[in-house]
Enzyme design. Sequence first.
Site, mmCIF file in Angstrom:
data_model
loop_
_atom_site.group_PDB
_atom_site.id
_atom_site.type_symbol
_atom_site.label_atom_id
_atom_site.label_comp_id
_atom_site.label_asym_id
_atom_site.label_seq_id
_atom_site.Cartn_x
_atom_site.Cartn_y
_atom_site.Cartn_z
ATOM 1 N N ASP A 46 46.000 46.970 96.535
ATOM 2 C CA ASP A 46 46.325 45.535 96.508
ATOM 3 C C ASP A 46 46.927 45.100 97.848
ATOM 4 O OD1 ASP A 46 47.672 42.929 95.296
ATOM 5 O OD2 ASP A 46 46.368 43.704 93.710
ATOM 6 N N LYS A 93 39.132 42.424 95.113
ATOM 7 C CA LYS A 93 39.948 41.433 94.413
ATOM 8 C C LYS A 93 40.207 40.301 95.402
ATOM 9 C CE LYS A 93 44.532 40.986 92.225
ATOM 10 N NZ LYS A 93 45.740 41.771 91.868
ATOM 11 N N ASP A 125 41.961 37.011 96.139
ATOM 12 C CA ASP A 125 43.125 36.269 95.651
ATOM 13 C C ASP A 125 43.221 34.907 96.340
ATOM 14 O OD1 ASP A 125 45.488 35.823 94.257
ATOM 15 O OD2 ASP A 125 46.358 37.760 94.800
ATOM 16 N N ASP A 175 49.319 36.868 86.134
ATOM 17 C CA ASP A 175 50.285 37.809 86.719
ATOM 18 C C ASP A 175 51.247 38.321 85.656
ATOM 19 O OD1 ASP A 175 49.379 37.963 89.281
ATOM 20 O OD2 ASP A 175 50.779 36.496 90.105
HETATM 21 C C1 GLA Z 1 49.010 37.531 93.407
HETATM 22 C C2 GLA Z 1 48.153 38.301 92.424
HETATM 23 C C3 GLA Z 1 48.771 39.631 92.147
HETATM 24 C C4 GLA Z 1 48.917 40.399 93.442
HETATM 25 C C5 GLA Z 1 49.731 39.599 94.437
HETATM 26 C C6 GLA Z 1 49.745 40.253 95.794
HETATM 27 O O1 GLA Z 1 50.219 37.180 92.837
HETATM 28 O O2 GLA Z 1 47.982 37.570 91.252
HETATM 29 O O3 GLA Z 1 47.992 40.362 91.234
HETATM 30 O O4 GLA Z 1 47.648 40.688 93.966
HETATM 31 O O5 GLA Z 1 49.209 38.290 94.598
HETATM 32 O O6 GLA Z 1 50.473 39.515 96.717
#
Ligand code: GLA
Length: 739
Positions: free
Chosen positions: A364, A474, A476, A546
């Site tokens: 991540d 992923k 974001d 989240d």
């Molecule tokens: C967001 C995403 C999380 C994670 C954070 C990383 O909040 O929803 O799952 O990836 O960013 O900064």
Amino acid sequence: MPISVQQHQFHLQTDHTSYLFHVMENGELGQLYYGQRIHDQPDYPDLTAREEHGAIPAWRLDRPDFQPETLKQEYASLGKGDYRDPAFQVTSPDGSRISEFRYQDYQIADGKQRLNGLPSTFATADDVQTLTVTLRDAVAQLTLALQYTVFPHQDVIVRSARFTNAGEQTLLLDRAMSSQLDLPDANYELMQFSGSWARERHLVCSPLHSGSQSIGSLRGASSHQQNPAMFLARPTTDEDHGAAFGFNLIYSGNFLDQVEVDAFDTARILIGINPEEFGWQLTPGETFQTPEAVLSYTTAGLNQLSQQMGEFYQHHLVNPHFAQTPRPVLINNWEGTYFNFDEAKLTAIASDAKDLGIEMFVLDDGWFGHRDDDTTSLGDWDVYAQKLPNGIAHLANKIHAMALKFGLWFEPEMISIDSDLYRAHPEWTVRTPHREMTPGRNQFVIDMANPEVVDYLYGKISRLIADAHLDYIKWDMNRNITEAYSPTLPAEQQMEFAHRYMLGVYQLYGRLTAAYPNVLFESCASGGGRFDLGMMAYAPQAWTSDDTDAVERLKIQFGTSYGYPQTMMGAHVSAVPNDQTGRITPIETRAAVAYFGDLGYELDVTKCSAIEKAAIKEQVAFYKAHRELFQQGKFYRLDSPFTGDGNVGSWQVVSADGKHAIAARYQVLNHPNPAYNRLYLRGLQPDQRYKIAGNDHVYYGDELMNAGVFIPHLQDSTEGIEESFDFSARLLVIDAVEK
Ligand code: GLA
């Protein structure tokens, strides 16, 4: 055939529904009927019958009965006597805003083409037909093409509108909705899916009433706060019975879903790009295509409506490469390490995860630039050499050598002030001249309306995909847009920015998914802040929220299930006390909630006890054994956590042949001496015999569905209690007994 045309009357038929409209006497289109399927007839006098009402304008002196305000229209304008909110609005160079779109002709084609530049549905020629009705405003020299595709077996109709300037002068499109539907009465409950960060898509119901009710977003994303999915259900409709309409928009930016109830109790539903913050310069020869709206109807209750719309997305929207492919069980390091990791730490997590049966490791946030917290480096999509001195490809090789897939997090649409990218290209940041930029999560938005930005991001991301052989990304998007403005657009086109931003996002998604068809994308926006059909077209999964707390997830996943199939929902087991709520729930309950989606783990598995590891190993094996059922099975909502005190929720998945099912019943708090509880299953075959794992009785399907399964209460001991019975989950694994 799904589309029949008689005397300028268009009848769109699905297996169970009819959608009818016609050309009215003034040459414009009138809506006639949308609902349960009816026979095709050359005309329907009762649907076109009118009565003259006092004190409202009529079309012509000799036609006092033709009063636009009382008509059900198909795609209405404002300014000629219909005072309801219009489907579109065009300003001519002389400042006038009147449009009169008269019918020209129609075309019927087999199948369905994708839209250019927008996420859209698709179909081959087999039993899907597309009707395009062309209309023309002779004064403005503007052409309007309304497109309808009929998907008979899922009872879905997809609509969009396309404006083409056939004249010599630039016109301004101020509003261009994707769909309008005028219903003859307003006796409906509006069901919307609302919330906030960490509390997405909670079900909110309210009866329609006189005036306008709307949900929408002006955040530059579909948003955590409201979702484009909207249902209208009769007051008596429940999960298993009754009539309901489902609406959604294949779009991820500013949207509006509005229902207006007028003086005659008709309900006008408008779905499309939010007209606020929208305007489009239509130069001579130019075309504007709206996103597609999805319409569906059933008389068989809300579970049926969700299932038919979900099945439709699986077959006609999701990337076919992933639609039926089993989704890997993943481990994501975010809640496990946050920004604090190095190669040794990551490979230790991956190696333990591999031992537990997990199939993919996802790295991540924090691997790029010099990112140790959320204040820096967005835009610098090169490895953070101090943390990972051997680079991403080296780490990916190590992960792949463990026979795990490897995925990586990006936040392409963002830029940090403290980044090489910002130092090199401050002009790539979304900002309004001479004004301060408003920060969000310490970061700013990059100008996706600028093609150079899209090229830059494509170069960076595609290089990493190729070098590290990424299996998953992923994507974001952790803040919404402020000071919406693109330095690359002229002043008169600034109202196009929000939509052009989305077109840039879709272009990048489209280029990446076309060039790397085997990479699985999961969309994310601080959890579920952009959980919509536009994203679904490119990213078959989305990070649902989240909030990974099992109790919170009950409502989030239950609410999400109305508008979206469970295969779209990323669902992870995280550590306790939970990082969002501080709640301590049993690991069995956390898994029992996460099973009903794309299962993942989001914790530092190297810190788990032997007992926890054994539990995870068992869970992963159980999920893999039933993966197709969990990910692709028909999803039934049983008991809603949005009713009563919300203490109980339950749902169920059933295989296509009705022979296998898994149901789950969750109870938040354990109460002493409770009522006698039963769980009523759905979707089984009434005459089929079934067994429930751990129970010797052989049940008939009708018994399980109508008489139900007894759920004994937790706590039958007068001895000391060892642990809490709160936050419990019961799983029932039901299989047909073959004779
Ligand atoms: C967001 C995403 C999380 C994670 C954070 C990383 O909040 O929803 O799952 O990836 O960013 O900064």
